[in-house]
Design a protein around this motif. Structure first.
Motif, PDB file in Angstrom:
ATOM      1  N   ILE A   1      -4.175   0.134  -6.442  1.00  0.00           N
ATOM      2  CA  ILE A   1      -4.724   0.300  -5.092  1.00  0.00           C
ATOM      3  C   ILE A   1      -6.133  -0.288  -5.031  1.00  0.00           C
ATOM      4  CG2 ILE A   1      -5.576   2.015  -3.451  1.00  0.00           C
ATOM      5  CD1 ILE A   1      -3.144   3.711  -4.139  1.00  0.00           C
TER       6      ILE A   1
ATOM      7  N   LEU B   1      -5.797  -3.946  -4.771  1.00  0.00           N
ATOM      8  CA  LEU B   1      -5.358  -4.294  -3.412  1.00  0.00           C
ATOM      9  C   LEU B   1      -6.531  -4.240  -2.446  1.00  0.00           C
ATOM     10  CD1 LEU B   1      -2.761  -4.925  -1.781  1.00  0.00           C
ATOM     11  CD2 LEU B   1      -2.729  -2.532  -1.166  1.00  0.00           C
ATOM     12  N   ALA B   2      -7.448  -3.282  -2.656  1.00  0.00           N
ATOM     13  CA  ALA B   2      -8.602  -3.178  -1.770  1.00  0.00           C
ATOM     14  C   ALA B   2      -9.489  -4.410  -1.883  1.00  0.00           C
ATOM     15  CB  ALA B   2      -9.402  -1.921  -2.088  1.00  0.00           C
TER      16      ALA B   2
ATOM     17  N   PHE C   1     -12.567  -0.378   5.084  1.00  0.00           N
ATOM     18  CA  PHE C   1     -12.905  -0.827   3.750  1.00  0.00           C
ATOM     19  C   PHE C   1     -11.973  -1.946   3.300  1.00  0.00           C
ATOM     20  CE2 PHE C   1     -12.742   0.191  -0.934  1.00  0.00           C
ATOM     21  CZ  PHE C   1     -13.948  -0.414  -1.195  1.00  0.00           C
ATOM     22  N   ALA C   2     -10.697  -1.812   3.645  1.00  0.00           N
ATOM     23  CA  ALA C   2      -9.732  -2.844   3.289  1.00  0.00           C
ATOM     24  C   ALA C   2      -8.617  -2.819   4.305  1.00  0.00           C
ATOM     25  CB  ALA C   2      -9.167  -2.603   1.886  1.00  0.00           C
TER      26      ALA C   2
ATOM     27  N   LEU D   1       0.839  -1.208   0.000  1.00  0.00           N
ATOM     28  CA  LEU D   1       0.000   0.000   0.000  1.00  0.00           C
ATOM     29  C   LEU D   1       0.871   1.254   0.000  1.00  0.00           C
ATOM     30  CD1 LEU D   1      -2.791   1.226   0.126  1.00  0.00           C
ATOM     31  CD2 LEU D   1      -2.630   1.199   2.594  1.00  0.00           C
TER      32      LEU D   1
ATOM     33  N   ILE E   1      -3.420   4.104  -8.994  1.00  0.00           N
ATOM     34  CA  ILE E   1      -4.784   4.105  -8.462  1.00  0.00           C
ATOM     35  C   ILE E   1      -5.451   2.757  -8.723  1.00  0.00           C
ATOM     36  CG2 ILE E   1      -7.052   5.161  -8.703  1.00  0.00           C
ATOM     37  CD1 ILE E   1      -5.352   7.077  -7.452  1.00  0.00           C
TER      38      ILE E   1
ATOM     39  N   LEU F   1      -9.048   3.662   2.794  1.00  0.00           N
ATOM     40  CA  LEU F   1      -8.884   2.205   2.822  1.00  0.00           C
ATOM     41  C   LEU F   1      -8.896   1.663   4.232  1.00  0.00           C
ATOM     42  CD1 LEU F   1      -6.208   1.305   0.144  1.00  0.00           C
ATOM     43  CD2 LEU F   1      -8.653   1.005   0.052  1.00  0.00           C
TER      44      LEU F   1
END
Lengths: 135, 264
Positions: free
Chosen positions: A49, A52-53, B30-31, A12, A46, B25
């Motif tokens: 990311i 990754l979420a 959320f993560a 991250l 972006i 995040l």
């Protein structure tokens, strides 16, 4: 903190750094092509990311149901699908970034054309030089 | 404006960006590394898309492609239209400058032979990615984007005159592009037309029969050796999208190449 968690934060932080570099470059660099390069770096950061979420530590497979393709595909019953959902990553961020990539390519294509035409007209693609010419 | 001011502004913007991402995040839950369950919407698709008679059955094991072309098919159609309009805009801006350039100098025999050998392999890989889009990761857009690498290689090694001699003409590519987008739209409203003719309820971009709409596309073929999965609209839309994106990107690359670069 487990190794997976450390890796998650590390990735991250890397991606946020990449996005920050892209933003900095878009503002600072006067050359149009460098701005475009930085724009792609920013949008890639972006999108990664977003992927990754959708990831979670306990997930072990992509969102593709492994249904015995060689023997002919067998559709799962609800119980098998529930087991599959427990071990698959979130498909929705991947769906969203496919759209984002296509739109990003469309924008990049048009901007590249405009930059190429500006280079044709002004003889340079450096915005500082083009600004000075107008004064 | 001085460059130091630029740098200060951009560093501030970058910091705000990083903080926003981190807060969105992690702080909102959320993560993060502690998340063990998917969100409910994702679970609905994961448990629904491969299961017959469920709410969102798409006759395909590939959840991502199913969501792209089935659950949000209209959105993907408009996204294809955005790419289409971008290519039209590019051609409009470059109007009059579209012409074949001579072979670039400095490309050795090695580059030429290798690009000639690798280009067919790239095309085969792109076809595989596009045609198996409803079974494995990939799809029409990804396949089309891979396909466009082959013309780039040939362009770098041989110049655009080689591409033109291979049949990559502007008008051919533009017609293929338009055909692809039109066929996607026709596939989308096909169920609607059949529903109107038969007098039953139907939706736009409907793939498999739903409880309120009893018509749909052929999802799979049953053979004595097992099911051959077609994914209903998924395989058709992947093929058409492949056609549209491959032709569109090749056209765009040709246009950008012919307009700029080099010394004239």
């Amino acid at each position: 903190m487990t190794l997976e968690a450390i890796m998650w934060y590390y990735i991250l932080a890397t991606l946020m750094g990449l996005g920050a570099v892209g933003l900095c470059g878009m503002v600072c660099r006067p050359h149009m092509i460098k701005k475009l390069l930085m724009l792609t770096i920013f949008s890639d950061a972006i999108e990664l990311i977003a992927v990754l979420a959708g990831y979670r530590i306990s997930a072990t497979q992509p969102p593709v149901y492994p249904g015995g393709v060689i023997q002919g595909f067998v559709f799962p019953n609800p119980q098998e699908a529930a087991n599959f959902a427990n071990s698959a990553v979130d498909p929705l961020p991947q769906v969203l970034i496919v759209t984002a990539i296509v739109i990003g390519l469309a924008v990049l294509l048009f901007l590249a054309t405009l930059a190429s035409q500006a280079g044709r007209k002004f003889g340079t693609q450096n915005l500082n030089k083009i600004e000075k010419r107008g004064e | 404006m001085k460059s130091s001011t630029h740098a200060a502004i951009s560093v501030t913007v970058a910091l705000i960006f990083a903080l926003t991402v981190a807060i969105a995040l992690i702080k909102l839950g959320f993560a993060g590394p502690w998340v063990t369950q998917n969100i409910n919407l994702a679970n609905m698709f994961l448990t629904g898309v491969p299961v017959p008679h469920s709410c969102c059955f798409s006759a395909s094991p590939e959840v991502v492609t199913s969501v792209i072309w089935d659950e949000r098919g209209i959105d993907t159609f408009y996204e294809t239209s955005v790419l289409f309009l971008a290519i039209i805009g590019t051609l409009y801006v470059l109007a009059g400058t579209f012409k074949a350039r001579p072979t670039p100098e400095g490309m050795t025999l090695i580059v030429r032979v290798i690009s000639k050998l690798v280009a067919p392999i790239i095309i085969v890989v792109s076809l595989s990615v596009a045609l198996h889009g409803h079974l494995t990761p990939g799809g029409g857009f990804q396949g089309g984007a891979i396909f466009a690498v082959a013309p780039v290689l040939l362009l770098a090694g041989w110049g655009s005159s080689k591409l033109l001699s291979l049949g990559f003409e502007r008008d051919t590519l533009l017609s293929l592009r338009v055909t692809g987008v039109l066929l996607i739209a026709l596939t989308g409203i096909g169920t609607l037309i059949i529903g109107l003719l038969k007098g039953v309820n139907a939706y736009v971009f409907l793939n498999q029969p739903k409880p309120q709409a009893p018509i749909g596309y052929l999802g799979w073929i049953s053979t004595p050796w097992g099911n051959i999965v077609l994914g209903g609209t998924l395989i058709l839309l992947n093929i058409f999208e492949f056609l549209a994106v491959a032709a569109g990107f090749t056209l765009a690359i040709l246009a950008v190449d012919s307009s700029g670069g080099g010394k004239e």
